[in-house]
Scaffold this motif. Structure first.
Motif, PDB file in Angstrom:
ATOM      1  N   GLU A 133       0.855  -1.184   0.000  1.00 34.34           N
ATOM      2  CA  GLU A 133       0.000   0.000   0.000  1.00 34.34           C
ATOM      3  C   GLU A 133       0.896   1.240   0.000  1.00 34.34           C
ATOM      4  O   GLU A 133       1.038   1.917  -0.987  1.00 34.34           O
ATOM      5  N   THR A 134       1.549   1.440   1.155  1.00 36.77           N
ATOM      6  CA  THR A 134       2.493   2.571   1.266  1.00 36.77           C
ATOM      7  C   THR A 134       3.733   2.085   2.016  1.00 36.77           C
ATOM      8  O   THR A 134       3.712   1.052   2.671  1.00 36.77           O
ATOM      9  N   PHE A 135       4.830   2.872   1.902  1.00 31.66           N
ATOM     10  CA  PHE A 135       6.065   2.553   2.625  1.00 31.66           C
ATOM     11  C   PHE A 135       6.165   3.420   3.877  1.00 31.66           C
ATOM     12  O   PHE A 135       5.929   4.633   3.815  1.00 31.66           O
ATOM     13  N   ASP A 136       6.512   2.792   4.985  1.00 30.45           N
ATOM     14  CA  ASP A 136       6.701   3.536   6.234  1.00 30.45           C
ATOM     15  C   ASP A 136       8.059   4.224   6.243  1.00 30.45           C
ATOM     16  O   ASP A 136       8.228   5.285   6.847  1.00 30.45           O
ATOM     17  N   LEU A 137       9.030   3.587   5.546  1.00 34.15           N
ATOM     18  CA  LEU A 137      10.396   4.123   5.498  1.00 34.15           C
ATOM     19  C   LEU A 137      10.982   3.841   4.119  1.00 34.15           C
ATOM     20  O   LEU A 137      10.848   2.740   3.590  1.00 34.15           O
ATOM     21  N   VAL A 138      11.623   4.850   3.523  1.00 36.83           N
ATOM     22  CA  VAL A 138      12.369   4.691   2.269  1.00 36.83           C
ATOM     23  C   VAL A 138      13.809   5.132   2.525  1.00 36.83           C
ATOM     24  O   VAL A 138      14.034   6.225   3.050  1.00 36.83           O
ATOM     25  N   PHE A 139      14.777   4.261   2.188  1.00 39.93           N
ATOM     26  CA  PHE A 139      16.202   4.607   2.305  1.00 39.93           C
ATOM     27  C   PHE A 139      16.730   4.833   0.901  1.00 39.93           C
ATOM     28  O   PHE A 139      16.768   3.895   0.091  1.00 39.93           O
ATOM     29  N   LEU A 140      17.084   6.074   0.579  1.00 37.66           N
ATOM     30  CA  LEU A 140      17.582   6.412  -0.757  1.00 37.66           C
ATOM     31  C   LEU A 140      19.106   6.354  -0.765  1.00 37.66           C
ATOM     32  O   LEU A 140      19.770   7.083  -0.013  1.00 37.66           O
ATOM     33  N   ASP A 141      19.639   5.440  -1.611  1.00 39.56           N
ATOM     34  CA  ASP A 141      21.096   5.251  -1.651  1.00 39.56           C
ATOM     35  C   ASP A 141      21.529   4.779  -3.033  1.00 39.56           C
ATOM     36  O   ASP A 141      22.500   4.040  -3.183  1.00 39.56           O
ATOM     37  N   HIS A 142      20.776   5.234  -4.065  1.00 36.45           N
ATOM     38  CA  HIS A 142      21.082   4.797  -5.426  1.00 36.45           C
ATOM     39  C   HIS A 142      21.670   5.951  -6.219  1.00 36.45           C
ATOM     40  O   HIS A 142      22.331   6.821  -5.630  1.00 36.45           O
ATOM     41  N   TRP A 143      21.466   6.008  -7.519  1.00 36.21           N
ATOM     42  CA  TRP A 143      22.033   7.115  -8.302  1.00 36.21           C
ATOM     43  C   TRP A 143      21.587   8.435  -7.697  1.00 36.21           C
ATOM     44  O   TRP A 143      20.403   8.638  -7.432  1.00 36.21           O
ATOM     45  N   LYS A 144      22.519   9.308  -7.488  1.00 40.53           N
ATOM     46  CA  LYS A 144      22.210  10.562  -6.746  1.00 40.53           C
ATOM     47  C   LYS A 144      21.291  11.488  -7.558  1.00 40.53           C
ATOM     48  O   LYS A 144      20.530  12.235  -6.971  1.00 40.53           O
ATOM     49  N   ASP A 145      21.318  11.339  -8.897  1.00 41.77           N
ATOM     50  CA  ASP A 145      20.426  12.181  -9.717  1.00 41.77           C
ATOM     51  C   ASP A 145      19.043  11.548  -9.890  1.00 41.77           C
ATOM     52  O   ASP A 145      18.197  12.057 -10.605  1.00 41.77           O
ATOM     53  N   ARG A 146      18.836  10.401  -9.184  1.00 41.06           N
ATOM     54  CA  ARG A 146      17.498   9.781  -9.250  1.00 41.06           C
ATOM     55  C   ARG A 146      16.708  10.028  -7.969  1.00 41.06           C
ATOM     56  O   ARG A 146      15.530   9.695  -7.886  1.00 41.06           O
ATOM     57  N   TYR A 147      17.377  10.593  -6.939  1.00 43.41           N
ATOM     58  CA  TYR A 147      16.653  10.799  -5.666  1.00 43.41           C
ATOM     59  C   TYR A 147      15.410  11.663  -5.895  1.00 43.41           C
ATOM     60  O   TYR A 147      14.329  11.335  -5.440  1.00 43.41           O
ATOM     61  N   LEU A 148      15.565  12.808  -6.564  1.00 48.46           N
ATOM     62  CA  LEU A 148      14.438  13.714  -6.761  1.00 48.46           C
ATOM     63  C   LEU A 148      13.345  13.133  -7.673  1.00 48.46           C
ATOM     64  O   LEU A 148      12.183  13.033  -7.248  1.00 48.46           O
ATOM     65  N   PRO A 149      13.692  12.684  -8.884  1.00 47.39           N
ATOM     66  CA  PRO A 149      12.619  12.142  -9.739  1.00 47.39           C
ATOM     67  C   PRO A 149      11.906  10.950  -9.105  1.00 47.39           C
ATOM     68  O   PRO A 149      10.692  10.805  -9.224  1.00 47.39           O
ATOM     69  N   ASP A 150      12.651  10.106  -8.389  1.00 50.52           N
ATOM     70  CA  ASP A 150      12.012   8.940  -7.767  1.00 50.52           C
ATOM     71  C   ASP A 150      11.139   9.322  -6.571  1.00 50.52           C
ATOM     72  O   ASP A 150      10.137   8.651  -6.289  1.00 50.52           O
ATOM     73  N   THR A 151      11.502  10.384  -5.869  1.00 49.13           N
ATOM     74  CA  THR A 151      10.659  10.858  -4.769  1.00 49.13           C
ATOM     75  C   THR A 151       9.330  11.390  -5.327  1.00 49.13           C
ATOM     76  O   THR A 151       8.254  11.043  -4.830  1.00 49.13           O
ATOM     77  N   LYS A 152       9.416  12.129  -6.405  1.00 47.55           N
ATOM     78  CA  LYS A 152       8.204  12.640  -7.063  1.00 47.55           C
ATOM     79  C   LYS A 152       7.355  11.486  -7.591  1.00 47.55           C
ATOM     80  O   LYS A 152       6.128  11.488  -7.465  1.00 47.55           O
ATOM     81  N   LEU A 153       8.041  10.465  -8.112  1.00 47.72           N
ATOM     82  CA  LEU A 153       7.335   9.287  -8.644  1.00 47.72           C
ATOM     83  C   LEU A 153       6.620   8.551  -7.507  1.00 47.72           C
ATOM     84  O   LEU A 153       5.465   8.131  -7.656  1.00 47.72           O
ATOM     85  N   MET A 154       7.272   8.425  -6.349  1.00 47.65           N
ATOM     86  CA  MET A 154       6.640   7.745  -5.208  1.00 47.65           C
ATOM     87  C   MET A 154       5.419   8.525  -4.742  1.00 47.65           C
ATOM     88  O   MET A 154       4.388   7.939  -4.410  1.00 47.65           O
ATOM     89  N   GLU A 155       5.510   9.855  -4.774  1.00 48.07           N
ATOM     90  CA  GLU A 155       4.341  10.697  -4.422  1.00 48.07           C
ATOM     91  C   GLU A 155       3.202  10.413  -5.400  1.00 48.07           C
ATOM     92  O   GLU A 155       2.079  10.107  -4.993  1.00 48.07           O
ATOM     93  N   GLU A 156       3.521  10.462  -6.695  1.00 43.07           N
ATOM     94  CA  GLU A 156       2.500  10.277  -7.744  1.00 43.07           C
ATOM     95  C   GLU A 156       1.867   8.896  -7.681  1.00 43.07           C
ATOM     96  O   GLU A 156       0.676   8.736  -7.942  1.00 43.07           O
ATOM     97  N   CYS A 157       2.651   7.874  -7.308  1.00 45.80           N
ATOM     98  CA  CYS A 157       2.133   6.500  -7.255  1.00 45.80           C
ATOM     99  C   CYS A 157       1.416   6.203  -5.937  1.00 45.80           C
ATOM    100  O   CYS A 157       1.013   5.064  -5.692  1.00 45.80           O
ATOM    101  N   GLY A 158       1.324   7.205  -5.077  1.00 46.48           N
ATOM    102  CA  GLY A 158       0.614   7.030  -3.800  1.00 46.48           C
ATOM    103  C   GLY A 158       1.304   6.063  -2.859  1.00 46.48           C
ATOM    104  O   GLY A 158       0.661   5.388  -2.048  1.00 46.48           O
ATOM    105  N   LEU A 159       2.642   6.001  -2.961  1.00 49.98           N
ATOM    106  CA  LEU A 159       3.411   5.066  -2.122  1.00 49.98           C
ATOM    107  C   LEU A 159       3.816   5.683  -0.787  1.00 49.98           C
ATOM    108  O   LEU A 159       4.360   5.005   0.078  1.00 49.98           O
ATOM    109  N   LEU A 160       3.551   6.984  -0.629  1.00 57.91           N
ATOM    110  CA  LEU A 160       3.875   7.666   0.638  1.00 57.91           C
ATOM    111  C   LEU A 160       2.574   8.050   1.335  1.00 57.91           C
ATOM    112  O   LEU A 160       1.613   8.464   0.679  1.00 57.91           O
TER     113      LEU A 160
END
Ligand SMILES: O=C(NCCCCc1cc2ccncc2s1)c1cc(-c2ccc(F)cc2)cc(O)c1O
Ligand SMILES: [Mg+2]
Length: 214
Positions: A133-160
Protein backbone atom coordinates in the motif's frame (compact mmCIF):
# COMPACT_ATOMS: atom_id res chain seq x y z
CA UNK A 1 40.81 -14.64 -13.17
CA UNK A 2 40.70 -11.40 -11.16
CA UNK A 3 38.02 -11.18 -8.47
CA UNK A 4 35.85 -8.06 -8.05
CA UNK A 5 35.66 -5.92 -4.92
CA UNK A 6 32.14 -7.17 -4.08
CA UNK A 7 33.42 -10.76 -4.40
CA UNK A 8 36.31 -9.98 -2.01
CA UNK A 9 33.83 -8.33 0.38
CA UNK A 10 31.61 -11.45 0.33
CA UNK A 11 34.67 -13.64 0.97
CA UNK A 12 35.48 -11.50 4.02
CA UNK A 13 31.91 -11.98 5.31
CA UNK A 14 32.07 -15.77 4.82
CA UNK A 15 35.48 -15.88 6.54
CA UNK A 16 34.86 -13.51 9.47
CA UNK A 17 31.12 -13.39 10.17
CA UNK A 18 28.91 -15.97 11.90
CA UNK A 19 26.11 -17.44 9.79
CA UNK A 20 22.74 -16.14 10.99
CA UNK A 21 24.28 -13.25 12.92
CA UNK A 22 23.49 -10.00 11.04
CA UNK A 23 25.54 -7.74 13.31
CA UNK A 24 28.66 -9.88 12.73
CA UNK A 25 28.06 -9.49 8.96
CA UNK A 26 27.90 -5.69 9.36
CA UNK A 27 31.07 -5.74 11.49
CA UNK A 28 32.95 -7.93 8.98
CA UNK A 29 32.13 -5.58 6.09
CA UNK A 30 33.14 -2.47 8.07
CA UNK A 31 36.43 -4.16 9.03
CA UNK A 32 37.07 -5.12 5.38
CA UNK A 33 36.39 -1.55 4.24
CA UNK A 34 38.54 0.05 6.93
CA UNK A 35 41.46 -2.35 6.78
CA UNK A 36 41.47 -3.61 3.19
CA UNK A 37 39.44 -1.70 0.56
CA UNK A 38 37.10 1.30 0.62
CA UNK A 39 33.58 0.52 -0.67
CA UNK A 40 30.40 2.58 -0.92
CA UNK A 41 28.46 1.04 1.99
CA UNK A 42 26.68 3.55 4.22
CA UNK A 43 29.29 2.51 6.80
CA UNK A 44 29.48 2.35 10.58
CA UNK A 45 29.20 6.07 11.45
CA UNK A 46 26.19 6.90 9.26
CA UNK A 47 24.99 3.35 9.98
CA UNK A 48 24.43 4.28 13.63
CA UNK A 49 22.20 7.17 12.52
CA UNK A 50 20.36 4.78 10.18
CA UNK A 51 19.89 2.34 13.10
CA UNK A 52 18.38 5.05 15.31
CA UNK A 53 15.92 6.14 12.59
CA UNK A 54 14.86 2.53 11.86
CA UNK A 55 14.39 1.83 15.58
CA UNK A 56 12.36 5.04 16.02
CA UNK A 57 10.12 4.42 12.96
CA UNK A 58 9.77 0.66 13.64
CA UNK A 59 8.51 0.25 10.05
CA UNK A 60 6.29 -2.57 8.75
CA UNK A 61 7.23 -1.76 5.13
CA UNK A 62 10.64 -0.50 3.95
CA UNK A 63 11.91 0.37 0.46
CA UNK A 64 15.67 0.59 -0.09
CA UNK A 65 16.85 2.13 -3.36
CA UNK A 66 20.38 0.88 -3.99
CA UNK A 67 21.34 -2.47 -2.44
CA UNK A 68 25.00 -2.63 -3.57
CA UNK A 69 26.36 -5.59 -1.51
CA UNK A 70 23.56 -5.62 1.05
CA UNK A 71 25.32 -3.89 3.97
CA UNK A 72 22.52 -1.41 4.76
CA UNK A 73 19.91 -4.01 3.76
CA UNK A 74 21.18 -6.35 6.49
CA UNK A 75 21.65 -3.46 8.92
CA UNK A 76 18.04 -2.31 8.49
CA UNK A 77 16.46 -5.79 8.36
CA UNK A 78 18.22 -6.84 11.59
CA UNK A 79 16.20 -4.14 13.41
CA UNK A 80 12.75 -4.80 11.89
CA UNK A 81 9.76 -6.24 13.76
CA UNK A 82 8.86 -9.91 12.99
CA UNK A 83 6.34 -9.50 10.13
CA UNK A 84 7.99 -6.46 8.51
CA UNK A 85 9.01 -6.56 4.84
CA UNK A 86 11.98 -4.85 3.19
CA UNK A 87 12.08 -4.46 -0.60
CA UNK A 88 15.48 -3.49 -1.99
CA UNK A 89 16.23 -2.49 -5.58
CA UNK A 90 19.62 -3.05 -7.25
CA UNK A 91 20.44 -2.12 -10.85
CA UNK A 92 23.72 -4.05 -11.23
CA UNK A 93 23.16 -7.83 -11.58
CA UNK A 94 26.65 -8.69 -10.29
CA UNK A 95 26.17 -6.63 -7.13
CA UNK A 96 22.69 -8.13 -6.70
CA UNK A 97 24.16 -11.65 -6.86
CA UNK A 98 26.70 -10.77 -4.15
CA UNK A 99 24.02 -9.06 -2.02
CA UNK A 100 21.81 -12.17 -2.14
CA UNK A 101 24.68 -14.21 -0.66
CA UNK A 102 25.43 -11.59 2.01
CA UNK A 103 21.72 -11.50 2.96
CA UNK A 104 21.60 -15.32 3.06
CA UNK A 105 24.72 -15.46 5.27
CA UNK A 106 23.01 -13.06 7.69
CA UNK A 107 19.95 -15.35 7.73
CA UNK A 108 17.59 -12.54 6.72
CA UNK A 109 16.29 -13.95 3.44
CA UNK A 110 12.68 -14.21 4.65
CA UNK A 111 12.46 -10.48 5.54
CA UNK A 112 14.10 -9.15 2.40
CA UNK A 113 12.94 -9.11 -1.23
CA UNK A 114 15.79 -8.11 -3.56
CA UNK A 115 14.57 -6.87 -6.96
CA UNK A 116 16.92 -6.33 -9.91
CA UNK A 117 16.19 -3.36 -12.13
CA UNK A 118 15.84 0.40 -12.32
CA UNK A 119 13.92 2.38 -9.70
CA UNK A 120 12.05 4.34 -12.37
CA UNK A 121 10.67 1.11 -13.83
CA UNK A 122 9.86 -0.65 -10.54
CA UNK A 123 8.38 2.11 -8.37
CA UNK A 124 5.16 2.27 -10.47
CA UNK A 125 4.78 -1.52 -10.10
CA UNK A 126 5.25 -1.79 -6.32
CA UNK A 127 1.53 -2.01 -5.48
CA UNK A 128 0.57 -4.61 -8.10
CA UNK A 129 3.75 -6.75 -7.85
CA UNK A 130 4.31 -6.76 -4.08
CA UNK A 131 0.92 -5.89 -2.61
CA UNK A 132 2.39 -2.78 -1.01
CA UNK A 133 0.00 0.00 0.00
CA UNK A 134 2.49 2.57 1.27
CA UNK A 135 6.07 2.55 2.63
CA UNK A 136 6.70 3.54 6.23
CA UNK A 137 10.40 4.12 5.50
CA UNK A 138 12.37 4.69 2.27
CA UNK A 139 16.20 4.61 2.30
CA UNK A 140 17.58 6.41 -0.76
CA UNK A 141 21.10 5.25 -1.65
CA UNK A 142 21.08 4.80 -5.43
CA UNK A 143 22.03 7.12 -8.30
CA UNK A 144 22.21 10.56 -6.75
CA UNK A 145 20.43 12.18 -9.72
CA UNK A 146 17.50 9.78 -9.25
CA UNK A 147 16.65 10.80 -5.67
CA UNK A 148 14.44 13.71 -6.76
CA UNK A 149 12.62 12.14 -9.74
CA UNK A 150 12.01 8.94 -7.77
CA UNK A 151 10.66 10.86 -4.77
CA UNK A 152 8.20 12.64 -7.06
CA UNK A 153 7.33 9.29 -8.64
CA UNK A 154 6.64 7.75 -5.21
CA UNK A 155 4.34 10.70 -4.42
CA UNK A 156 2.50 10.28 -7.74
CA UNK A 157 2.13 6.50 -7.25
CA UNK A 158 0.61 7.03 -3.80
CA UNK A 159 3.41 5.07 -2.12
CA UNK A 160 3.88 7.67 0.64
CA UNK A 161 1.40 8.29 3.46
CA UNK A 162 1.20 11.06 6.09
CA UNK A 163 4.17 10.24 8.32
CA UNK A 164 6.23 8.21 5.82
CA UNK A 165 9.94 8.78 6.41
CA UNK A 166 12.52 9.31 3.64
CA UNK A 167 16.16 8.86 4.70
CA UNK A 168 18.69 9.88 2.04
CA UNK A 169 22.40 8.94 2.04
CA UNK A 170 25.18 11.06 0.47
CA UNK A 171 23.38 14.39 0.42
CA UNK A 172 26.82 16.11 0.68
CA UNK A 173 29.22 13.55 -0.83
CA UNK A 174 28.74 12.84 -3.76
CA UNK A 175 25.80 15.22 -3.13
CA UNK A 176 22.18 15.49 -4.23
CA UNK A 177 21.65 19.25 -4.61
CA UNK A 178 18.37 19.19 -6.55
CA UNK A 179 16.86 16.70 -4.05
CA UNK A 180 17.95 18.79 -1.03
CA UNK A 181 16.60 21.98 -2.59
CA UNK A 182 13.22 20.35 -3.25
CA UNK A 183 12.77 18.46 0.00
CA UNK A 184 13.92 21.34 2.24
CA UNK A 185 11.63 23.88 0.56
CA UNK A 186 8.57 21.74 -0.07
CA UNK A 187 5.61 22.41 2.28
CA UNK A 188 4.85 18.68 2.00
CA UNK A 189 7.98 17.63 3.93
CA UNK A 190 9.62 18.38 7.27
CA UNK A 191 13.39 17.76 6.92
CA UNK A 192 16.33 17.31 9.29
CA UNK A 193 20.04 16.97 8.40
CA UNK A 194 22.22 14.52 10.35
CA UNK A 195 25.81 15.61 9.82
CA UNK A 196 28.36 12.79 9.60
CA UNK A 197 31.22 11.66 7.35
CA UNK A 198 31.57 9.86 4.06
CA UNK A 199 31.91 6.18 4.93
CA UNK A 200 35.37 5.23 6.22
CA UNK A 201 36.77 8.75 5.52
CA UNK A 202 37.11 12.18 7.16
CA UNK A 203 35.21 13.94 4.36
CA UNK A 204 31.87 15.51 5.27
CA UNK A 205 28.66 13.72 4.37
CA UNK A 206 25.30 13.29 6.05
CA UNK A 207 21.83 11.81 5.99
CA UNK A 208 18.71 13.89 5.30
CA UNK A 209 15.63 12.63 7.13
CA UNK A 210 12.30 13.90 5.79
CA UNK A 211 8.74 13.27 6.99
CA UNK A 212 6.05 13.32 4.31
CA UNK A 213 3.19 15.49 5.62
CA UNK A 214 0.59 14.25 3.12
O1 LIG B 1 26.97 6.08 -6.22
C1 LIG B 1 26.71 5.70 -5.08
N1 LIG B 1 25.70 4.87 -4.85
C2 LIG B 1 24.80 4.45 -5.92
C3 LIG B 1 25.34 3.33 -6.82
C4 LIG B 1 24.29 3.10 -7.90
C5 LIG B 1 23.57 1.81 -7.72
C6 LIG B 1 22.18 1.84 -8.17
C7 LIG B 1 21.16 1.14 -7.63
C8 LIG B 1 19.92 1.34 -8.28
C9 LIG B 1 18.69 0.72 -8.00
C10 LIG B 1 17.59 1.02 -8.77
N2 LIG B 1 17.68 1.90 -9.78
C11 LIG B 1 18.85 2.49 -10.08
C12 LIG B 1 19.98 2.21 -9.32
S1 LIG B 1 21.60 2.78 -9.47
C13 LIG B 1 27.56 6.13 -3.93
C14 LIG B 1 28.80 6.72 -4.18
C15 LIG B 1 29.63 7.13 -3.14
C16 LIG B 1 30.94 7.77 -3.41
C17 LIG B 1 31.36 8.85 -2.63
C18 LIG B 1 32.59 9.46 -2.88
C19 LIG B 1 33.40 8.99 -3.91
F1 LIG B 1 34.59 9.57 -4.13
C20 LIG B 1 32.98 7.92 -4.69
C21 LIG B 1 31.76 7.31 -4.44
C22 LIG B 1 29.23 6.91 -1.80
C23 LIG B 1 28.01 6.32 -1.55
O2 LIG B 1 27.59 6.12 -0.25
C24 LIG B 1 27.16 5.95 -2.58
O3 LIG B 1 25.94 5.40 -2.27
MG1 LIG C 1 25.53 5.75 -0.22
Amino acid sequence: TQTTRPQRMLAAVQKNATRGDPRSVVKAIDQFCRQKEWAMNVGDEKGCILDSVVTEVNPATVLELGTYCGYSTVRIASLLPPDAKLITLEFNPHNAAIARQVIAWAGLGDKIQLVEGASGDWIPKMKEKFGIETFDLVFLDHWKDRYLPDTKLMEECGLLRKGSILLADNVISPGTPDYLEYIRNSPRYKSQYFRSHLEYTKAEDGLEKSVFLG
